[in-house]
Design an enzyme around this catalytic site. Structure first.
Site, PDB file in Angstrom:
ATOM      1  CB  SER A 110       9.848  25.888   3.325  1.00 20.09           C
ATOM      2  OG  SER A 110       9.911  27.235   3.694  1.00 20.09           O
ATOM      3  CG  ASP A 217       7.189  27.308  10.864  1.00 21.01           C
ATOM      4  OD1 ASP A 217       8.024  28.235  10.882  1.00 21.01           O
ATOM      5  OD2 ASP A 217       6.970  26.600   9.861  1.00 21.01           O
ATOM      6  CG  HIS A 247      10.364  26.442   8.651  1.00 18.35           C
ATOM      7  ND1 HIS A 247       9.070  26.523   8.168  1.00 18.35           N
ATOM      8  CD2 HIS A 247      11.178  26.472   7.557  1.00 18.35           C
ATOM      9  CE1 HIS A 247       9.098  26.617   6.846  1.00 18.35           C
ATOM     10  NE2 HIS A 247      10.364  26.584   6.457  1.00 18.35           N
TER      11      HIS A 247
END
Length: 274
Positions: A110, A217, A247
């Site tokens: 991320s 996601d 995610h």
């Protein structure tokens, strides 16, 4: 091996104060993994990942970014991601100092994928490969939308967007080291700037890079991230996506498959170096 009792702490002088890191040592390591965690979280959430990498022969190192977890700094405040890239370089150099003759693979998730991507552009010579998991790269509508507002509204991350496993969201919501508050405007501005910087920085050339992403996601939607990774693409860049996955693919219901893909990629890179 995923038990925190099997890890040890280390401390480094980061740009915003002390960085608190965690190492998962290996009695006979074949390679080193350095993990860059995501926004608002901390390295303590990566015990399972470290355990699987350890089984595959890795000594594992990770540190909480400035303003995150146990590290110093105002919570989730990052004014310049180049500084965080240099903090990550301290972690990589620390790992290299412990294991000077071993190849290092960087794994960023991320926001950590954003940091890892820029790190690879700047310091690829310190690594043998990079893995990007659901990276915030290219563009992120959340950043653009929030920065367009005069006042940033309440923006806690919805735990249900993390994984199809409800226990993951429950643990995240109950974790006192996770940031459950709002985005800081300077952090969003710095994130937007860094995404543009990475795009301008271009291809990582022949450096092996693997992009992993959950196809469901909703937090960091895959299409924009794919576009961002394409600006980095070189001959040794590859991608694997996971239908239905949200995610946090390292914490998803198919987490074993995802980590097996990481290990297979790493072993392929290491085999080519022999």
């Amino acid at each position: 091996m995923s038990d925190d009792a099997l890890s040890t702490d280390f401390h480094l002088p980061g740009h915003g104060g002390a960085l608190v890191g965690r190492a998962w040592p290996h009695p006979d390591p074949q390679w080193v993994a350095v993990i860059a965690h995501g926004y608002g979280e901390h390295v303590g959430r990566y015990g399972w990942v470290a355990g699987r990498l350890h089984e595959a022969g890795a000594a594992v190192f990770a540190a909480d970014h400035v303003g995150h977890g146990r590290s110093d700094g105002t919570r989730v405040l990052i004014r310049d991601y180049e500084d965080v890239v240099e903090d990550l370089h301290l972690v990589v150099r620390h790992a290299a100092g412990v294991h000077p003759d071993l190849p290092i693979i960087l794994i960023g998730h991320s926001m950590g994928g954003l940091i890892a991507a820029r790190y690879t552009q700047r310091h690829a010579d310190a690594l043998v490969a990079t893995v990007l998991s659901g990276p915030v790269i290219g563009s992120w509508a959340t950043v653009d939308d929030l920065l367009a507002l005069e006042e940033i509204p309440s923006t806690p991350i919805d735990p249900e967007t993390l994984s199809r496993d409800p226990a993951v969201g429950e643990a995240y919501a109950a974790d006192p080291l996770v940031w459950h508050g709002d985005f800081a405007r300077p952090t969003l501005e710095a994130m937007q700037t860094m995404m543009r910087t990475i795009t301008a920085g271009g291809s990582v050339g022949n450096h092996p890079m693997l992009h992993l992403h959950g196809e469901a996601d909703q937090l960091v939607p895959m299409p924009a991230s794919v576009e961002g990774v394409e600006t980095l693409r070189g001959p040794a860049t590859s991608r694997i996506t996971y239908p239905g996955a949200r995610h946090e693919i390292f914490n998803e219901t198919n987490r074993a498959e995802v980590l097996e893909d990481v290990v297979t990629f790493v072993q392929g890179v290491l085999d080519q170096r022999r």
